[in-house]
Design a protein around this motif. Structure first.
Motif, PDB file in Angstrom:
ATOM      1  N   ASP A  70      28.228  10.738  27.457  1.00 21.82           N
ATOM      2  CA  ASP A  70      29.160   9.861  28.168  1.00 21.82           C
ATOM      3  C   ASP A  70      30.198  10.728  28.878  1.00 21.82           C
ATOM      4  O   ASP A  70      31.178  11.169  28.268  1.00 21.82           O
ATOM      5  CB  ASP A  70      29.832   8.908  27.180  1.00 21.82           C
ATOM      6  CG  ASP A  70      30.781   7.939  27.853  1.00 21.82           C
ATOM      7  OD1 ASP A  70      31.038   8.059  29.074  1.00 21.82           O
ATOM      8  OD2 ASP A  70      31.279   7.037  27.148  1.00 21.82           O
ATOM      9  N   MET A  71      29.975  11.004  30.152  1.00 24.38           N
ATOM     10  CA  MET A  71      30.839  11.911  30.904  1.00 24.38           C
ATOM     11  C   MET A  71      32.261  11.357  31.078  1.00 24.38           C
ATOM     12  O   MET A  71      33.186  12.129  31.335  1.00 24.38           O
ATOM     13  CB  MET A  71      30.221  12.210  32.271  1.00 24.38           C
ATOM     14  CG  MET A  71      28.878  12.924  32.195  1.00 24.38           C
ATOM     15  SD  MET A  71      28.936  14.507  31.320  1.00 24.38           S
ATOM     16  CE  MET A  71      29.860  15.496  32.491  1.00 24.38           C
ATOM     17  N   THR A  72      32.441  10.065  30.920  1.00 19.98           N
ATOM     18  CA  THR A  72      33.777   9.480  31.062  1.00 19.98           C
ATOM     19  C   THR A  72      34.696   9.859  29.906  1.00 19.98           C
ATOM     20  O   THR A  72      35.892   9.611  29.961  1.00 19.98           O
ATOM     21  CB  THR A  72      33.717   7.940  31.185  1.00 19.98           C
ATOM     22  OG1 THR A  72      33.264   7.396  29.947  1.00 19.98           O
ATOM     23  CG2 THR A  72      32.810   7.509  32.324  1.00 19.98           C
ATOM     24  N   LEU A  91      38.835  17.036  36.026  1.00 16.80           N
ATOM     25  CA  LEU A  91      37.458  17.231  35.560  1.00 16.80           C
ATOM     26  C   LEU A  91      36.590  15.995  35.811  1.00 16.80           C
ATOM     27  O   LEU A  91      35.387  16.110  36.061  1.00 16.80           O
ATOM     28  CB  LEU A  91      37.437  17.597  34.076  1.00 16.80           C
ATOM     29  CG  LEU A  91      37.992  18.975  33.731  1.00 16.80           C
ATOM     30  CD1 LEU A  91      38.088  19.145  32.227  1.00 16.80           C
ATOM     31  CD2 LEU A  91      37.156  20.077  34.357  1.00 16.80           C
ATOM     32  N   LYS A  92      37.188  14.816  35.753  1.00 15.95           N
ATOM     33  CA  LYS A  92      36.452  13.571  35.982  1.00 15.95           C
ATOM     34  C   LYS A  92      36.279  13.264  37.472  1.00 15.95           C
ATOM     35  O   LYS A  92      35.445  12.444  37.841  1.00 15.95           O
ATOM     36  CB  LYS A  92      37.167  12.402  35.294  1.00 15.95           C
ATOM     37  CG  LYS A  92      37.102  12.501  33.775  1.00 15.95           C
ATOM     38  CD  LYS A  92      37.901  11.397  33.104  1.00 15.95           C
ATOM     39  CE  LYS A  92      37.886  11.578  31.594  1.00 15.95           C
ATOM     40  NZ  LYS A  92      38.675  10.552  30.909  1.00 15.95           N
ATOM     41  N   SER A  93      37.033  13.971  38.323  1.00 17.29           N
ATOM     42  CA  SER A  93      36.997  13.708  39.768  1.00 17.29           C
ATOM     43  C   SER A  93      35.738  14.297  40.407  1.00 17.29           C
ATOM     44  O   SER A  93      34.979  15.026  39.780  1.00 17.29           O
ATOM     45  CB  SER A  93      38.236  14.295  40.443  1.00 17.29           C
ATOM     46  OG  SER A  93      38.084  15.706  40.598  1.00 17.29           O
ATOM     47  N   PHE A  97      32.939  16.648  37.836  1.00 19.67           N
ATOM     48  CA  PHE A  97      31.803  15.867  37.327  1.00 19.67           C
ATOM     49  C   PHE A  97      31.610  14.492  37.960  1.00 19.67           C
ATOM     50  O   PHE A  97      30.612  13.843  37.701  1.00 19.67           O
ATOM     51  CB  PHE A  97      31.885  15.756  35.802  1.00 19.67           C
ATOM     52  CG  PHE A  97      31.752  17.104  35.143  1.00 19.67           C
ATOM     53  CD1 PHE A  97      30.511  17.692  34.996  1.00 19.67           C
ATOM     54  CD2 PHE A  97      32.865  17.796  34.717  1.00 19.67           C
ATOM     55  CE1 PHE A  97      30.373  18.945  34.421  1.00 19.67           C
ATOM     56  CE2 PHE A  97      32.738  19.056  34.132  1.00 19.67           C
ATOM     57  CZ  PHE A  97      31.491  19.630  33.986  1.00 19.67           C
ATOM     58  N   GLY A  98      32.534  14.028  38.790  1.00 21.19           N
ATOM     59  CA  GLY A  98      32.364  12.765  39.516  1.00 21.19           C
ATOM     60  C   GLY A  98      31.931  11.619  38.620  1.00 21.19           C
ATOM     61  O   GLY A  98      30.957  10.926  38.916  1.00 21.19           O
TER      62      GLY A  98
END
Length: 187
Positions: A70-72, A91-93, A97-98
């Motif tokens: 779960d990348m979120t 990092l989430k942008s 990792f988008g």
């Protein structure tokens, strides 16, 4: 008729293999993935959660495995407050990792060779940001746990932000291409 016999034989072989194989679901609440990303001036570390996964055994030997991350849930653990919020957000942008567009990453075992009792050489397909590349690592299985450390070259997944391989004059702002994942699975 000959074709029918071949199909029937293949089906019997598959059912026989499937009957001998046992899939063990990973307990995501007890499993851990830690990450470390390094830059010229230091490093950051954190965690990311496993969404689901399973290891398939034939007898006591690992024969397959697949996992979804779960990348979120990317979480920086070496910072607090605004610095932590800023790095987690970055990092989430799309620079990294988008996660809005790519909320999961996957790892699917492709080949497995036993190196010694409980230690396996694994080649797997790792998919990040919709891009799949092979990755090799050793997996150690002990009882109801498995562990590994993976080095991932982020640039193979179109994550080039701050990479000295793609941008010059970054100086001490350079972020190394490889990041490391330390994984402990409980099943």
């Amino acid at each position: 008729m000959k074709n029918f016999k071949s199909i029937a034989l293949a089906l019997v072989a598959f059912v026989s293999f499937a009957a001998n194989a046992q899939s063990k679901k990973v307990d995501v609440s007890k499993s851990k993935i830690n990450w470390v990303g390094k830059k010229v001036t230091g490093a950051h570390e954190g965690t990311i959660a496993l969404k689901e996964g399973a290891i398939v055994f034939k007898g006591k030997k690992v024969v397959n495995g697949n996992f979804t991350v779960d990348m979120t849930t990317i979480n920086t653990t070496d910072l607090e407050g605004k610095g932590k919020a800023n790095l987690d957000g970055h990092l989430k942008s799309d620079d990294f990792f988008g996660v809005e567009k790519f909320p999961t990453a996957t790892l699917v075992f492709k080949t497995i060779g036993e190196k010694s009792n409980g230690v396996y050489a694994v080649t797997a397909d790792l998919t990040i940001k919709g891009i799949t590349n092979p990755i090799k690592f050793e997996l150690t299985v002990d009882g109801n746990t498995a562990s590994t450390t993976l080095k991932v070259d982020r640039t193979k997944y179109d994550i080039k932000y701050g990479s000295g391989s793609f941008f010059s004059d970054l100086g001490d702002k350079t972020i190394y291409d490889d990041f490391e994942l330390t994984v402990k699975l409980v099943f």
